[in-house]
Design an enzyme around this catalytic site. Structure first.
Site, mmCIF file in Angstrom:
data_model
loop_
_atom_site.group_PDB
_atom_site.id
_atom_site.type_symbol
_atom_site.label_atom_id
_atom_site.label_comp_id
_atom_site.label_asym_id
_atom_site.label_seq_id
_atom_site.Cartn_x
_atom_site.Cartn_y
_atom_site.Cartn_z
ATOM 1 N N ASP A 295 0.779 -1.240 0.000
ATOM 2 C CA ASP A 295 0.000 0.000 0.000
ATOM 3 C C ASP A 295 0.814 1.297 0.000
ATOM 4 O O ASP A 295 1.297 1.739 1.037
ATOM 5 C CB ASP A 295 -0.920 0.002 1.217
ATOM 6 C CG ASP A 295 -1.876 -1.171 1.228
ATOM 7 O OD1 ASP A 295 -3.084 -0.947 1.135
ATOM 8 O OD2 ASP A 295 -1.407 -2.325 1.352
ATOM 9 N N GLU B 228 -3.599 1.628 -4.111
ATOM 10 C CA GLU B 228 -4.954 2.127 -3.871
ATOM 11 C C GLU B 228 -5.022 3.322 -2.910
ATOM 12 O O GLU B 228 -6.071 3.947 -2.802
ATOM 13 C CB GLU B 228 -5.844 0.992 -3.357
ATOM 14 C CG GLU B 228 -5.610 0.577 -1.929
ATOM 15 C CD GLU B 228 -6.907 0.597 -1.134
ATOM 16 O OE1 GLU B 228 -7.992 0.613 -1.716
ATOM 17 O OE2 GLU B 228 -6.812 0.629 0.097
ATOM 18 N N ASN B 229 -3.915 3.643 -2.244
ATOM 19 C CA ASN B 229 -3.892 4.784 -1.320
ATOM 20 C C ASN B 229 -2.996 5.914 -1.797
ATOM 21 O O ASN B 229 -2.688 6.829 -1.037
ATOM 22 C CB ASN B 229 -3.408 4.339 0.068
ATOM 23 C CG ASN B 229 -4.325 3.357 0.750
ATOM 24 O OD1 ASN B 229 -3.929 2.262 1.109
ATOM 25 N ND2 ASN B 229 -5.578 3.741 0.924
ATOM 26 N N ASN C 8 -10.219 -1.542 -1.595
ATOM 27 C CA ASN C 8 -11.543 -0.980 -1.319
ATOM 28 C C ASN C 8 -11.660 0.494 -1.665
ATOM 29 O O ASN C 8 -12.766 1.018 -1.814
ATOM 30 C CB ASN C 8 -11.903 -1.192 0.158
ATOM 31 C CG ASN C 8 -10.943 -0.512 1.114
ATOM 32 O OD1 ASN C 8 -9.736 -0.744 1.052
ATOM 33 N ND2 ASN C 8 -11.452 0.315 2.012
ATOM 34 N N HIS C 9 -10.516 1.206 -1.838
ATOM 35 C CA HIS C 9 -10.561 2.619 -2.231
ATOM 36 C C HIS C 9 -10.356 2.808 -3.736
ATOM 37 O O HIS C 9 -10.071 3.917 -4.186
ATOM 38 C CB HIS C 9 -9.492 3.412 -1.477
ATOM 39 C CG HIS C 9 -9.721 3.482 0.002
ATOM 40 N ND1 HIS C 9 -10.935 3.809 0.546
ATOM 41 C CD2 HIS C 9 -8.877 3.282 1.060
ATOM 42 C CE1 HIS C 9 -10.837 3.794 1.866
ATOM 43 N NE2 HIS C 9 -9.609 3.467 2.200
ATOM 44 N N HIS D 158 -6.822 -8.086 -0.548
ATOM 45 C CA HIS D 158 -6.958 -6.831 0.184
ATOM 46 C C HIS D 158 -8.042 -7.004 1.243
ATOM 47 O O HIS D 158 -9.238 -6.916 0.955
ATOM 48 C CB HIS D 158 -7.327 -5.719 -0.804
ATOM 49 C CG HIS D 158 -7.055 -4.340 -0.297
ATOM 50 N ND1 HIS D 158 -5.792 -3.791 -0.278
ATOM 51 C CD2 HIS D 158 -7.880 -3.399 0.207
ATOM 52 C CE1 HIS D 158 -5.860 -2.554 0.204
ATOM 53 N NE2 HIS D 158 -7.116 -2.303 0.509
ATOM 54 N N HIS E 113 -1.778 -2.237 6.467
ATOM 55 C CA HIS E 113 -0.626 -1.328 6.504
ATOM 56 C C HIS E 113 0.431 -1.692 7.535
ATOM 57 O O HIS E 113 1.370 -0.927 7.747
ATOM 58 C CB HIS E 113 -1.086 0.123 6.747
ATOM 59 C CG HIS E 113 -1.795 0.736 5.597
ATOM 60 N ND1 HIS E 113 -1.852 2.107 5.379
ATOM 61 C CD2 HIS E 113 -2.500 0.185 4.574
ATOM 62 C CE1 HIS E 113 -2.563 2.357 4.294
ATOM 63 N NE2 HIS E 113 -2.971 1.200 3.786
#
Length: 266
Positions: A8, A39-40, A67-68, A150, A177
């Site tokens: 991440d 994704e972050n 999920n983001h 994830h 994370h």
């Protein structure tokens, strides 16, 4: 085949860390494929086309999400044309993008699948069933299969890994994370790690400023979580060696780079 997987990437600091350390990691490890969870990367939630391309330019072969994935609306403008970008395959039918891609390395093919857990996350389609459906087709093409799962819950990640043991080369967790200390190869040859860790600030809480997070725990009032974009960083990763004939993992090793564990010969 050797795969390098970086966890991440949070914000601009996370991107800078990839740009800084990936060339040296490639020099030392000589991976055939490099996969990065992005994704972050856009302000802590989501990804943009510019940042997707920045990861590719830094040396990434495949970018996975979570999920983001759709937090930045402009992803809808490019995800269908982004051949090296995969979002969770168990999003409902009709969601833009694809849940897996196949990378060609000389005469060998590697499938990269992205799945998302359902415990404490959105109640999307069953990742176990979707994995079965994908593997029906993928295993006709290649026995080398990498899964970025994830998810929030360790038990769900380990359950999926055991469920797929012997059918995929690796199940590596993302999302929480925090790099876990459970890297192993399961009995039928699948490499597993509950969470590979994150790439971003080492000073905050999971890559974001700590004050709003503490305030939220104290008051239960909503707070805006902002990534820390300067200061001390950390990079969480792992590499996996896979037998190109059988698809079974031969080795998995975690990588941690931060103030307490500076880069060394890995």
């Amino acid at each position: 085949m050797r795969i390098l997987f970086i966890g991440d990437v949070v914000g601009q600091l996370g991107l800078k860390l990839v740009q800084r350390y990936l060339p040296e990691l490639k020099r030392q490890l000589k991976p055939q494929v490099t996969i990065v969870n992005g994704e972050n990367i856009a302000d802590g939630k989501g990804i943009t086309e510019k940042l997707y391309k920045a990861l590719l330019q830094a040396g990434t072969d495949v970018v996975t999400l979570g999920n983001h994935a759709f937090r930045k609306r402009d992803i809808l403008d490019f995800i269908d044309d982004a051949a090296k970008l995969v979002r969770p395959a168990n999003f409902p039918a009709g969601v833009p993008g694809t849940g897996y891609t196949i990378v060609n390395v000389n005469q060998t093919k590697l499938a990269v699948i992205n799945l998302q857990g359902r415990i404490f996350l959105d109640a999307i389609d069953d990742p176990f069933t979707v994995a079965d459906q994908l593997l029906t087709e993928i295993l006709k093409v290649t026995p080398l299969v990498f899964v970025d799962f994830h998810g929030e819950v360790t038990s769900e990640k380990l359950a999926l890994a055991y469920y797929l043991d012997g059918r995929v080369s690796a199940v590596i967790g993302t999302h929480t994370h925090v790099q876990t200390n459970d890297a192993r190869i399961l009995p039928e040859g699948t490499a597993f790690l509950s969470d590979v860790g994150m790439t971003g600030s080492y000073e905050g809480i999971l890559g974001v400023k700590k004050e709003p997070v503490i305030h939220n725990f104290l008051t239960r009032l909503p707070a805006r979580f902002e990534p820390i974009e300067e200061g001390t960083g950390q990079l969480g990763a792992c590499y996996i060696d896979i037998d190109e004939k059988t698809g079974q993992a031969k080795k998995i090793k975690t990588i941690r780079i931060d103030r307490d564990f500076p880069l060394f010969e890995v």
